[in-house]
Every structure is written in C-alpha cells, then in structure tokens.
Design a protein around this motif. Structure first.
Motif, PDB file in Angstrom:
ATOM      1  N   ASP A  93      51.945  18.347  60.831  1.00 51.38           N
ATOM      2  CA  ASP A  93      51.556  19.704  61.214  1.00 51.38           C
ATOM      3  C   ASP A  93      50.157  19.797  61.808  1.00 51.38           C
ATOM      4  OD1 ASP A  93      53.756  21.785  60.256  1.00 51.38           O
ATOM      5  OD2 ASP A  93      53.717  20.079  58.887  1.00 51.38           O
ATOM      6  N   ARG A 120      55.757  17.605  67.623  1.00 51.39           N
ATOM      7  CA  ARG A 120      54.586  18.251  66.998  1.00 51.39           C
ATOM      8  C   ARG A 120      53.329  18.110  67.855  1.00 51.39           C
ATOM      9  NH1 ARG A 120      56.988  21.240  63.339  1.00 51.39           N
ATOM     10  NH2 ARG A 120      58.584  19.973  62.349  1.00 51.39           N
ATOM     11  N   GLY A 123      53.286  20.944  70.512  1.00 52.38           N
ATOM     12  CA  GLY A 123      52.843  22.213  69.936  1.00 52.38           C
ATOM     13  C   GLY A 123      53.124  23.433  70.792  1.00 52.38           C
TER      14      GLY A 123
ATOM     15  N   GLU B  14      55.689  32.158  69.083  1.00 54.27           N
ATOM     16  CA  GLU B  14      55.803  30.732  68.766  1.00 54.27           C
ATOM     17  C   GLU B  14      55.283  30.450  67.356  1.00 54.27           C
ATOM     18  OE1 GLU B  14      54.145  28.228  71.820  1.00 54.27           O
ATOM     19  OE2 GLU B  14      55.498  29.014  73.361  1.00 54.27           O
ATOM     20  N   ARG B  15      54.275  31.208  66.926  1.00 53.52           N
ATOM     21  CA  ARG B  15      53.760  31.024  65.570  1.00 53.52           C
ATOM     22  C   ARG B  15      54.806  31.425  64.520  1.00 53.52           C
ATOM     23  NH1 ARG B  15      52.164  28.402  61.541  1.00 53.52           N
ATOM     24  NH2 ARG B  15      50.723  29.375  60.089  1.00 53.52           N
ATOM     25  N   GLN B  18      57.142  28.533  64.318  1.00 52.59           N
ATOM     26  CA  GLN B  18      56.479  27.403  63.669  1.00 52.59           C
ATOM     27  C   GLN B  18      56.410  27.638  62.155  1.00 52.59           C
ATOM     28  OE1 GLN B  18      52.134  27.006  63.902  1.00 52.59           O
ATOM     29  NE2 GLN B  18      52.440  24.982  64.808  1.00 52.59           N
ATOM     30  N   ASP B  21      59.765  27.251  60.484  1.00 53.53           N
ATOM     31  CA  ASP B  21      60.070  25.833  60.304  1.00 53.53           C
ATOM     32  C   ASP B  21      59.306  25.258  59.101  1.00 53.53           C
ATOM     33  OD1 ASP B  21      61.006  23.123  61.298  1.00 53.53           O
ATOM     34  OD2 ASP B  21      58.830  22.870  61.441  1.00 53.53           O
ATOM     35  N   GLN B  22      58.049  25.645  58.951  1.00 52.96           N
ATOM     36  CA  GLN B  22      57.259  25.161  57.813  1.00 52.96           C
ATOM     37  C   GLN B  22      57.848  25.660  56.490  1.00 52.96           C
ATOM     38  OE1 GLN B  22      53.370  26.563  59.084  1.00 52.96           O
ATOM     39  NE2 GLN B  22      52.943  24.700  60.233  1.00 52.96           N
TER      40      GLN B  22
END
Lengths: 142, 552
Positions: A93, A120, A123, B14-15, B18, B21-22
């Motif tokens: 990450d 990753r 990004g 996009e955040r 993301q 996914d986390q």
C-alpha cells in the motif's frame, strides 16, 4: 525476504551488494552501491553520486516516512538518475507513494504479494503535486 | 465555494475504491490489523470505545445545502440519526459499521465529500476563518489559499508518514478566528503596499506541550506559498523526532532547534524549491479565486427598523440578535450563528432532521451555504437583515436558536470518555452540569464573553489550553478528576491558560466555575471581559476564592 521489483519486473533477487554508509565512506575504491538507514543523511555521499549506480533506503517500519524525503532530495536536488531501492518494511500500500517520490526498485517485505505490486506502483491516475514523472496538476489544468 | 472539476472528482472516486479494497483485504485477513489501522486512520476511521468513529472532512468548514442533506441521509442510514461538529470544522459519526464505510464514502463522493487525511500522521484538513469573505475586519479572503493548500496536501506522497499529525490554519482577517498561533503551521494573509503577502508561523500547538507558534517567515509572495510549505514539511519529515510520540510534533523540533535556526534550515531547503514547478501560476490562483466570489447580493438598506428597534429590549429575539448575529461587510446583510450548545445535548451534536432544516434555511436565507466553526457552531454567512425575524422564528421551532454564542454556556468540548478510547475522563456530562448551573440568560448576557473549553485528556481536542477557563480530564488512580486552568485565549490575543491548582471531582466543577465567575463579577471594571479582568488581576484572587474554602 519477499520478491524484488525492478524495472516493472518481478525478480527473486539480484546480484547487487550494498555497503553500509560507514563501509562506503571507509572504502578506498569507489563502490557502486550503498544503503542508508532512515535518519542517515544523503548529504554524506552527495559528492560521489556520479559514481554510484544504486542506493537502497531502509524503512525500519512502514510508518517511518523519512526515506520518502531522502529519495525526493536525491532526485530533485542532486539530479540522481540511478536506482533507488526501497528495503526493509516495504508494503504494497505504500509502493505508489514511493514511486512518486523517486524510488524505482522495491525489495518487498515478507508476505507481501508480488502479483499485486505492479498495480500498486501505478496507483491513482491523477495527482495534485509534482511527482517524479509529472508536473503539478495546476500546470496543465484547464 | 469550491466546486470539483473532473480531476478532483476522479481522485475522490479512486480513493473510495482504494479504501474499499483495503477494507476487503482486512476483512479477508490478507491485510494485517496493524497495517489496516494506519490505512483506515488516513481515511478518518478510528475504532473507539463503543464502535468505529468516522471523521468526515469539511475543508475550512464550508458546506453546501446539498452536502448537508447528504450528511443527514448518511446519519440516518449508516448511523443513529445524529452527527457531531468537531473543533476542527469537521463532522464526525459515532456509530458507522466498519464494513459499510466504503459504501458510505461512495455516497459522500457524490456530493464532493470525503474523509481523506482526517486522521493519522499526515497533513490534516486545513482550517480557516468561518467569516471568510464576509467579515468586516477581513484583509483578504483566506479560502482560495486554504483550498490551494488542501489540494497540495491531499495525497502528498512524501508527507503521508510524518512523525506525527500536522495541522495547517489560514486567516485573512484582523481578528484571528482560525487560531493560527496554535497550529503546526499558521498562515496569515496580509497586504503590503496593496499586494498580497503571507506571514508564516510554525511550531505552535496544544496537546501535552502547548506553545504559541513563532513567526518564521514574513512577506512571502503568494506564488511561493506551496514551495515554502514544502520546505517546512521536508525539514520536519527528515528531522522531527520519531522515538517518542509525545515529542514528535513540529513544535518540539522548532523549540529544540530554536525558531531562528529552524527558519534558517527551512530557507536552506527552500533555495532548492523556490521558483521550481510547484511555484503557483497566476492562472491557478485566478482559477481557484473564481470559486470564492461574492454571491448575488441585493441592494439593501442597512438600517432595518423592524430589527434595530428590537435590539434595545430583552426579548428573546433581541438577545439572540445581540449575541449570535454579527456585522457583515455588505450593507443590509448580517452573519448569523447557530450555537449548537443547547443544554442537555452534547456540544456540537446535531440530528439528521436539524441538518435538513439547516439545509433548507441555508437555501432560503443564505445562498445555500453554511460554515462549520471551530467553536462547534454553524454559521449562515449571508443573511438579509430584513429576514432576521423570519429566520429566528424558524430556528426557535427547530431548537437551533440558543442565544448563547460566545457566552459561558457556549462550551467547546471533545467527545470525551463517553465515546473516545483515548480519554481519561468524560467531558460531555461536565459541560452539561456547567450549562445547568448557569441557566439564567440575563445573568449570562451580563457576564459577557467567556470561553470554556473541556478536553477529556491531554490530547486537548477541546483546546482547554486556550479557554478563558480550561477544564482537563485526568486520571487519578482509576478515578476521573478535572484540572481547571484559567486565562487562555485562542484568538489574536492568544495566550495559554495557567493551572489553578489541585484537580477536582466531577460534581465540584460547576461550583468551581461559579467561584471564578464570582471573582470576575466582583472585580470587573465596566464591561470588562473575563479574560481582561484576569489579565489585570493575575491568578491569585481566583486561586484564593476557589481553594480558601476547599478541602483538598
């Protein structure tokens, strides 16, 4: 140790031997690879950068962000063009942030899945700031 | 206010993906709890005493009615029908479910909102003056600069893993309503010979070691704002302490180096960055400024007999106008504050229905926008004076017309031990007990301006160091006690409060506040404010009054 990512390729390892900063400074010839711990100052080797082909920067913990600045200083102030390798607690990450600060090789920490690494590194598709390969967004914003 | 373009929207979208996914990887067990903790914090999600807490960013406090309605919807569907305005102009939810947070964020993204960098050791939400753009004492609107800083600091790859959290505040007025002297970086927008210039402060802060931040740069040209901030952050990221989290804030570094040496170090770094690619272009400054132009004001008379004639009497309306309504730079308009400090309700708490009512009132009376203040209140910044009575009537119905802005009962208070896992002691019941002790409105108005700030622990989210009266929850052998301090201010006359003496049990706190107030009433000269009387008298008379009859 996990896999090594270099030139957008997943490798098991490579042949480069990194000296510690002290070993590097003590050596008589000019070795080509050195590693610095977080907190060791890149300025110590600033005069020799033309002869160095690879610098590894250690992340003692993934939450220790000093190496991002070291990489940025190497690329921006010293125009260093060789390899900057992330070593230590290198996690998926954080790869994007590393790449944007100027890292271009990553020795993943144990247990990090190399298959996901390339995605990753890429990004987000846009960023506000200047990064290693692009100007700040405002310079090309309508 | 600022409106997203495709780039801003893309980053927020996009955040969300993301973060989804986390969360998925954490729930599937492929992302460790330790790592996920750092990642979720950078998206505002804490795991608290009773449930997760989500802090939603409200950049420099600006909200549209559309965003308010979305927040109302979210509190209803993902939470328990209420939200909380924080001391950093943000909004918090107390009961979201960890697995639903990605969906919640996706909903927020549809109204240009997010929870990016509202926690964690990174650059936090930038704060500013709630009266920006409308205040009579304004030199220049601070919001375009705050927005430029917001963008520069959002997902900055180099500063996501700082030694500690990092807070930036901007003000562009004579009066300081953004507390720039107690931030990691404070920026004052000034005018020099008709040109915009910045004064930059660094190393202020509250917490365990409260420090008033020193000025490290004067007369900074606008185009250099971001490169100069970058230089400060890089020096801090490289040299800030990481061995002890209580010594990791930039204020400790500035103090250890001395402000002069720190400023010198920043200058040396800045030499490399100045005039580089991050140097702001006039086109970008203009682009952002265009989002903060004045709304379409009507030409109105400043004198409104129906309002002005009521100010003399002590009617409910008159008291509310005197206390909660402030002068506006545009003739015929006023600034209206809703004090979210009704006795019996946690300071800053707001229900879903109230959020919708505020949204409707913003549409009807104030061009569809509101501002959240760091005093945990809400401001309608552009209200026609002739509509004041109409607005007030509707606020009374919604229980949003507390006429106590800036008064003793307008208490600034963190969530404390009822919600927060860091807290040593509860803070909300203390606030309520004080509010009950001082229920007489005439008495409160006579007493005048008095800030009480309550924090449940040393982290000082209630900013107790800058309260005229500061109250800090402490743990004494497992029991909750309260240390009382006096003489702080978070405004342009900033000062840090001094500790009065040994701490008190919870039940005794309202009585202590009463004694402090009694000293003030006995000694004040004319209309003197509490803080000014204290500055004239010193701490001793207050100390004596409180401890003379106290069995410690």
């Amino acid at each position: 140790m996990g896999s090594l990512i270099k030139n957008n390729t997943v490798l098991e390892s490579d042949e480069v031997t990194f000296l510690t900063l002290q070993e590097y400074l003590d050596s008589d010839n000019r070795p080509q690879a050195v590693w610095l711990d977080a907190g060791e100052e890149i300025e110590a080797i600033a005069d020799f950068l033309d002869d160095i082909t690879a610098i590894a920067l250690n992340f003692p913990a993934f939450s220790d962000g000093r190496a991002y600045s070291t990489a940025a200083v190497l690329r921006r102030h010293h125009n260093y063009t060789g390899e900057i390798r992330a070593i230590g607690d290198v996690r998926l990450d954080q790869l994007e942030q590393m790449a944007r600060c100027g890292f271009n090789a990553y020795q993943l920490a144990d247990g990090q899945n190399a298959d996901q690494a390339l995605k990753r590194i890429e990004g987000f598709s846009v960023s506000y700031q200047q990064t290693i390969d692009r100007d700040p967004l405002f310079r090309h914003r309508a | 206010m600022y409106v997203y373009d495709e780039y801003d929207q893309k980053m927020v979208d996009e955040r969300v993906e993301q973060y989804r996914d986390q969360t998925d990887r954490f729930l599937a067990g492929t992302l460790s709890a330790e790592e996920f903790q750092h990642l979720r914090l950078r998206n505002g999600l804490y795991i608290q005493r009773l449930a997760p807490m989500l802090r939603i960013a409200v950049p420099y406090g600006m909200l549209s009615s559309t965003q308010l309605r979305k927040l109302a919807h979210i509190t209803r569907h993902y939470d328990r029908g209420y939200a909380h305005f924080t001391t950093r102009q943000n909004v918090q939810l107390n009961w979201p479910k960890l697995e639903e947070v990605p969906d919640l964020l996706a909903e927020l993204a549809t109204v240009e909102m997010h929870a990016i960098q509202t926690s964690g050791n990174c650059i936090r939400n930038v704060t500013s003056d709630q009266y920006a753009g409308v205040a009579r004492d304004e030199i220049e609107d601070s919001r375009p600069w705050a927005e430029l800083i917001r963008q520069w600091s959002t997902f900055h790859p180099e500063y996501n893993w700082l030694p500690r959290k990092f807070k930036i505040a901007v003000t562009g007025a004579e009066g300081d309503r953004a507390a720039v002297q107690v931030h990691d970086i404070g920026v004052r927008v000034l005018r020099e010979n008709g040109e915009t210039r910045f004064e930059v402060l660094a190393g202020g802060g509250l917490g365990r070691t409260p420090i008033i931040g020193p000025v490290i740069k004067q007369s900074l040209e606008p185009k250099h704002l971001l490169t100069y901030l970058e230089a400060i952050l890089r020096v801090y990221n490289r040299y800030g302490r990481r061995d002890n989290k209580y010594k990791a804030r930039i204020k400790i570094l500035v103090k250890a180096m001395t402000p002069e040496v720190f400023a010198q170090k920043v200058e040396e770094e800045w030499v490399h960055l100045k005039d580089g690619p991050e140097t702001l272009t006039q086109a970008e400054i203009d682009r952002v400024r265009k989002h903060f132009t004045a709304p379409a004001y009507e030409k109105l008379e400043d004198h409104v007999p129906a309002v002005d004639d009521l100010l003399a009497d002590n009617s409910g309306f008159g008291n509310w106008v005197k206390q909660n309504v402030k002068a506006h730079r545009q003739p015929g308009y006023v600034i209206v504050n809703l004090a979210m400090k009704q006795t019996g309700i946690a300071p800053g708490d707001v229900t879903d229905e109230q959020l919708e009512i505020i949204a409707d009132l913003a549409d009807e009376f104030s061009f569809g926008e509101v501002r959240v203040t760091h005093e945990q209140n809400v401001t309608l910044a552009d209200v026609p004076k002739k509509s004041l009575h109409d607005l007030w009537t509707k606020l009374v119905e919604a229980e949003l017309a507390s006429p106590n802005l800036g008064l003793l009962t307008d208490i600034i208070c963190c969530p404390g031990g009822d919600y927060c896992s860091l807290a040593n002691a509860k803070s909300i019941p203390v606030a309520e007990a004080i509010q009950r002790q001082f229920e007489d409105l005439d008495y409160l108005h006579d007493l005048g301006e008095l800030d009480i700030n309550i924090s449940g622990c040393m982290n000082a989210c209630g900013h107790h160091h800058v309260g005229n009266i500061g109250i800090l929850g402490v743990d004494k052998k497992g029991e909750e006690f309260y240390q009382v301090s006096i003489g702080g201010s978070g405004y342009e006359d900033a000062s840090l409060a001094k500790i009065l003496g040994p701490s008190f049990a919870q039940d005794d706190v309202p009585g202590v506040v009463q004694k402090l107030v009694d000293v003030h009433l006995e000694h004040r000269q004319g209309e003197e404010r509490f803080i000014d009387t204290y500055r004239r008298l010193g701490i001793d008379p207050y100390k004596e009054a409180v401890y003379a009859t106290w069995e410690v």
